[in-house]
Motif scaffolding. Structure first.
Motif, mmCIF file in Angstrom:
data_model
loop_
_atom_site.group_PDB
_atom_site.id
_atom_site.type_symbol
_atom_site.label_atom_id
_atom_site.label_comp_id
_atom_site.label_asym_id
_atom_site.label_seq_id
_atom_site.Cartn_x
_atom_site.Cartn_y
_atom_site.Cartn_z
ATOM 1 N N VAL A 3 -4.703 12.542 -12.433
ATOM 2 C CA VAL A 3 -4.258 12.095 -11.081
ATOM 3 C C VAL A 3 -5.312 10.409 -10.644
ATOM 4 O O VAL A 3 -6.621 10.482 -10.705
ATOM 5 C CB VAL A 3 -4.004 12.422 -9.791
ATOM 6 N N HIS A 5 -5.682 7.573 -8.071
ATOM 7 C CA HIS A 5 -5.468 6.830 -6.405
ATOM 8 C C HIS A 5 -5.908 5.852 -6.548
ATOM 9 O O HIS A 5 -6.906 5.591 -7.201
ATOM 10 C CB HIS A 5 -5.827 8.002 -5.734
ATOM 11 N N ILE A 12 -4.438 4.866 0.969
ATOM 12 C CA ILE A 12 -3.899 4.805 -0.772
ATOM 13 C C ILE A 12 -2.127 3.260 -0.951
ATOM 14 O O ILE A 12 -2.149 3.832 -0.001
ATOM 15 C CB ILE A 12 -3.554 6.043 -0.316
ATOM 16 N N SER A 15 -0.077 6.206 -5.708
ATOM 17 C CA SER A 15 -0.971 7.607 -6.749
ATOM 18 C C SER A 15 -0.100 7.817 -8.082
ATOM 19 O O SER A 15 1.029 7.337 -7.773
ATOM 20 C CB SER A 15 -1.115 8.407 -5.882
ATOM 21 N N THR A 47 -9.200 14.484 -10.827
ATOM 22 C CA THR A 47 -9.192 12.683 -9.433
ATOM 23 C C THR A 47 -9.866 11.291 -9.911
ATOM 24 O O THR A 47 -10.773 11.920 -9.916
ATOM 25 C CB THR A 47 -8.491 13.637 -8.442
#
Length: 71
Positions: A3, A5, A12, A15, A47
């Motif tokens: 993932v 971001h 943000i 994503s 992440t």
């Protein structure tokens, strides 16, 4: 697959779930605006945080728009 971001400052913007990581200095297009990747940092095994700088939007002056209208 990880993932990603995408951040502008502390906000943000996007994503995404991607297989390949973007590289620093790579050109990117987010929400129709062109930009460049400044930093890529891995938070954990799934992440990744990507810092992005978008180009400034040039605004057109209203005087040039008014001259094109029919009278």
């Amino acid at each position: 697959m990880k993932v990603f971001h995408f951040y502008i400052g502390k906000e943000i913007v996007l994503s995404q779930f991607l297989a390949n990581a973007p590289s620093i200095g790579e050109a990117i297009k987010i929400k129709g605006r062109k930009g460049k990747i400044l930093q890529v940092s891995e938070i954990d095994d799934r992440t990744v945080a990507v810092m992005v700088e978008l180009d400034k939007v040039k605004k057109r002056s209203t005087s040039s728009l008014n001259s094109k209208r029919k009278r």
